[in-house]
Write an enzyme that holds these catalytic residues in place. Structure first.
Site: not given
Ligand SMILES: O=C(O)CCCOc1c(F)cc(-c2c(C(=O)NCc3ccc(C(=O)O)cc3)noc2-c2cc(Cl)c(O)cc2O)cc1F
Length: 379
Positions: A239, A243, A246-247
């Site tokens: 998780h 994240e 993606k950033n």
């Protein structure tokens, strides 16, 4: 909460009773040792007390929220979900321990887990309702940040207990034979990194028709060059990494918009005595310090989804709770997530994980005079 008092007679008294106990944090080693001995009756006896304690502790904090937030329809929905689940669990308080009770308990846990599946989104809706109906001053924003960090951490911990019990005793065969519940006693960090990268890359390719490459470096001087493995919850690590990838990809693709080559995202994994560190470095142009603080703020992140027309600009206000929740997952077992950005160059995100399973203890919010005072003390 007047609604509570009128509709759930004995609940307030039971809430007061169970919230006087502090939650009992478990270490990941205890989860493993318990899971290997796998005694359902012991687990039932522990959980029928510990789950109401953890639920009651956070429910008492919900009732301390600023009145404006408490009155938001979505917050009322969440509060009633907790009351219903609390009532279902305390039903087992004095049950005779037999196979029927154990089976009903497992079913109740599965029902509760499903009931609360969308609580993060419902809570985010409550924040939007608040922002659309009231002015939120710095003090209220501070209270909300403090509460949501504790509320979501409590939720991670309760779902961890439920998942362990239902995976160990719920009758479903354990697909990954060596996993103990949702814990991998020998989690290969690099394979989770590659998993998260491939999935983030898929989304990046879909949106930008291109994506940065991945470069992985590993340092393990402690165990002379062996693979770096950890006793951890793979889904939590995934998780966080998903994240961050993606950033990083969004920043790189926006910063090098019209180029046809992109600097890779570099991930360095290091096995130290105390920590396993995973550093993700990108050259996505970085973030000004003035903006850094906003990234972990729920109030700043909670904004209506960008209309399609502004989809081409980098959404500077985050539109989800991805980063604050990722930091909570890292902190849940006494790790952390830290961002270091150089504006005009790029951003490093460092995930710290406890290397030793006996030091990876749950970090649990405790409802007491200190937390109560926090809600009642002006800035
Ligand atoms: O929650 C969500 O859905 C995503 C929420 C998040 O969405 C963001 C996002 F993915 C990436 C960035 C971003 C930027 C950027 O955007 N730089 C350009 C700008 C220029 C000026 C200013 C300013 O003046 O304020 C701010 C940024 N630079 O580095 C990062 C960056 C951020 C993080 Cl957390 C990371 O792990 C790696 C990164 O490379 C900012 C985001 F916000």
């Amino acid at each position: 909460m007047r609604i509570t008092r009128r509709c759930f007679g004995h609940i307030p008294k039971m809430l007061d009773f169970y919230s006087q106990f502090n939650p009992s944090p478990l270490s990941i080693k205890q989860f493993i040792d318990f899971g290997l001995s796998a005694c359902e009756r012991k687990s039932f006896t522990f959980l029928r007390k510990e789950l109401p304690v953890r639920l009651a502790n956070i429910m008492q904090e919900i009732h301390l929220l600023p009145e404006h937030l408490l009155r938001m329809p979505s917050v009322g929905i969440v509060n009633n979900l907790y009351i219903t689940s609390f009532e279902e669990i305390i039903h087992f308080e004095k049950s005779e321990i037999n196979d029927t009770t154990l089976d009903k308990f497992c079913q109740a846990l599965i029902k509760i887990r499903n009931r609360h599946a969308d609580v993060v989104e419902v809570m985010a809706k409550g924040i939007i309702e608040l922002k659309e109906s009231h002015d939120v001053d710095a003090h209220m924003e501070n209270n909300i940040q403090y509460f949501l960090d504790r509320f979501f951490m409590s939720r991670v911990s309760i779902r961890m207990l439920i998942n362990q019990h239902t995976l160990l005793f719920g009758g479903v065969l354990n697909g990954h034979s060596r996993h103990v519940g949702c814990i991998d006693p020998s989690c290969d960090v690099i394979s989770v990194i590659k998993d998260a990268y491939e999935n983030a890359r898929f989304l990046c390719d879909q949106y930008y028709l291109a994506s940065p490459e991945l470069v992985v470096k590993s340092h393990n001087d402690l165990e002379c060059g062996n693979e770096i493995r950890i006793v951890y919850v793979p889904s939590h690590l995934y998780h966080i990494l998903f994240e961050l990838f993606k950033n990083s990809m969004r920043a790189v693709m926006e910063y090098y918009g019209d180029s046809d080559t992109y600097p890779p995202v570099e991930v360095t994994i290091v096995r130290g005595k105390e920590d396993i560190c995973v550093k993700m470095s990108d050259r996505g142009g970085g973030i000004p310090r003035s903006y850094m603080d906003q990234l972990f703020k729920y109030m700043y992140s909670t904004a209506p989804q960008p209309s399609k027309s502004d989809a081409h600009t980098v959404p500077l206000a985050g539109y989800g709770y991805g980063l604050p929740l990722s930091r909570l997952y890292a902190r849940y077992l006494h790790g952390d997530l830290v961002l270091l950005s150089c504006e005009g160059y790029g951003t490093d995100a460092v995930i710290y994980l406890k290397a030793l399973s006996n030091e990876a203890n749950e970090l649990l919010p405790i409802f007491n005079k200190t937390s109560t005072k926090f809600y009642r003390t002006p800035l």
